[in-house]
Design a protein around this motif. Structure first.
Motif, PDB file in Angstrom:
ATOM      1  N   ASN A 190     -25.264  30.954 126.444  1.00 45.18           N
ATOM      2  CA  ASN A 190     -25.951  31.836 126.036  1.00 45.18           C
ATOM      3  C   ASN A 190     -25.815  32.825 127.879  1.00 45.18           C
ATOM      4  N   LEU A 223     -25.036  29.235 116.981  1.00 47.38           N
ATOM      5  CA  LEU A 223     -25.977  30.364 118.006  1.00 47.38           C
ATOM      6  C   LEU A 223     -25.068  30.998 118.579  1.00 47.38           C
ATOM      7  N   LEU A 256     -26.572  34.233 117.052  1.00 49.20           N
ATOM      8  CA  LEU A 256     -27.995  34.613 117.338  1.00 49.20           C
ATOM      9  C   LEU A 256     -27.576  36.088 118.574  1.00 49.20           C
ATOM     10  N   ASP A 315     -30.028  37.946 121.742  1.00 46.11           N
ATOM     11  CA  ASP A 315     -29.644  37.694 122.816  1.00 46.11           C
ATOM     12  C   ASP A 315     -31.543  36.901 122.395  1.00 46.11           C
ATOM     13  N   MET A 353     -32.362  33.605 120.295  1.00 44.04           N
ATOM     14  CA  MET A 353     -31.335  32.679 121.624  1.00 44.04           C
ATOM     15  C   MET A 353     -32.007  32.009 123.229  1.00 44.04           C
ATOM     16  N   ARG A 374     -33.854  28.517 123.662  1.00 47.22           N
ATOM     17  CA  ARG A 374     -33.794  27.931 124.828  1.00 47.22           C
ATOM     18  C   ARG A 374     -34.740  27.127 125.709  1.00 47.22           C
TER      19      ARG A 374
END
Ligand SMILES: Nc1ncnc2c1ncn2[C@@H]1O[C@H](COP(=O)(O)OP(=O)(O)OP(=O)(O)O)[C@@H](O)[C@H]1O
Length: 337
Positions: A61, A82, A85, A87, A90, A94
């Protein structure tokens, strides 16, 4: 399949992403479906412009916000899609569940922070451990990635290190939180040949030790032969062939893959074997709207290739091909289209 294997594998289903140019949307990748099991390395190969980086950025993303967009598909990891999801969710994943190693190690390191601080920060952000523990683990991680003088290097700044050492540090940061998926985009391209081999060895060691799913992007089939379990071959945004590494090298079907394989330098071959495939991948705005995207450059093109859209079809034994040369492929097992 073991429950843990199902949970930790990456599964992409019909992924599509692209860019808005002059007010119009163009898909840079489409109909992308494949999976990677934990402990396996899948290599994505293809010439420049085939969509390898867009694929990686879509999963993370991280497409450019101003004009990039994921428009379709599912991205399953650890029981979560994912693609659904927010932001903020996410961002939390990450570095923890998914980590990425880029081509140019300097851009991924902050020049004004020490190596140790940067590795520790990744762990402190995602794991509930103390600062001392993070420090101890950072030293251990640097040793794991082959840095012998880890205790002193931890206090140094990135500019003091060679390109190969920086890439090792990046890899240490990437595996610090034991992610389920590690994505590496051309991780050895910027390095000397001898260092490239060492970094590939390191990926293999990580794969054995941590059993994470690894998605490795490369244009180098030599790298693929070294490290891949499975291979996904991309052309102009689509998968044109995919299969186990042995099948890809010993039973290639798509004319594009056959040409790519001929380009691997072999010392006993004549000069012309080294020459690139004639022509180039069409730019995003110039991709044919109808027919096979490779038709213009294909040495065995047929009339129907300019009209019919080839589908990615099952060629047996986990081997899929998108080419009208293979009319016998099993249409019942079409992956997409
Ligand atoms: N930010 C962007 N804006 C518009 N088009 C883009 C952008 N990034 C990539 N593209 C286009 O998307 C297509 C796929 O690009 P991508 O970078 O994924 O290729 P690649 O296979 O990774 O190539 P390379 O090996 O050179 O990195 C190309 O046509 C490229 O021009």
């Amino acid at each position: 399949m073991l429950a843990q294997e199902r949970e930790n594998r990456l599964e992409l289903i019909d992924l599509q992403a692209g860019f808005i140019k002059n007010g119009q949307y163009y898909a840079a990748i489409d109909q992308i479906s494949f999976q990677i099991k934990p402990g396996q390395v899948t290599c994505v190969v293809g010439e420049s412009g085939s969509g390898k980086s867009v694929l990686a950025l879509s999963i993370m993303n991280l497409l450019p916000q101003e004009n990039g967009k994921r428009t379709k598909g599912e991205i399953w990891l650890n029981g979560q899609n994912l693609a659904e999801l927010k932001d903020i969710e996410m961002n939390a994943l990450r570095g923890k569940e998914i980590a990425m190693v880029f081509q140019e190690p300097m851009t991924a390191l902050n020049p004004i922070l020490t190596i140790g601080f940067q590795i520790e920060e990744a762990m402190l952000n995602h794991l509930s451990i103390s600062k001392q523990e993070a420090h101890k683990r950072a030293v251990d991680l640097l040793k794991q990635v082959g840095i012998t003088r880890a205790e002193s290097m931890i206090h140094e700044y990135p500019h003091k290190l060679s390109g190969g050492m920086r890439q090792r540090v990046i890899i240490a940061m990437a595996i610090a939180c034991e992610p389920k998926l590690l994505i590496a985009d051309e991780p050895t391209t910027a390095l000397d040949v001898s260092v490239q081999a060492q970094i590939l060895e390191l990926f293999k060691a990580i794969q054995r030790k941590h059993a994470m799913a690894i998605l490795l992007i490369t244009h180098d089939l030599g790298v693929v032969a070294e490290i891949a379990d499975n291979v996904v071959v991309m052309y102009a945004g689509q998968i044109v062939e995919q299969g186990d590494v042995d099948v890809i090298f010993h039973d290639p079907k798509h004319p594009y893959l056959k040409l790519l394989l001929q380009l691997i330098p072999q010392l006993d071959q004549e000069r012309e074997r080294f020459e690139a495939i004639q022509g180039s991948i069409p730019a995003l705005m110039n991709r044919p709207l109808q027919g096979c995207r490779f038709a213009e450059r294909c040495p065995v093109v047929m009339e129907k290739c300019y009209i019919e859209n080839p589908l990615l079809a099952d060629s047996g034994a986990n081997h899929y091909v998108r080419c009208l040369q293979y009319p016998d492929s099993d249409p019942a097992n079409l992956r997409n289209g």
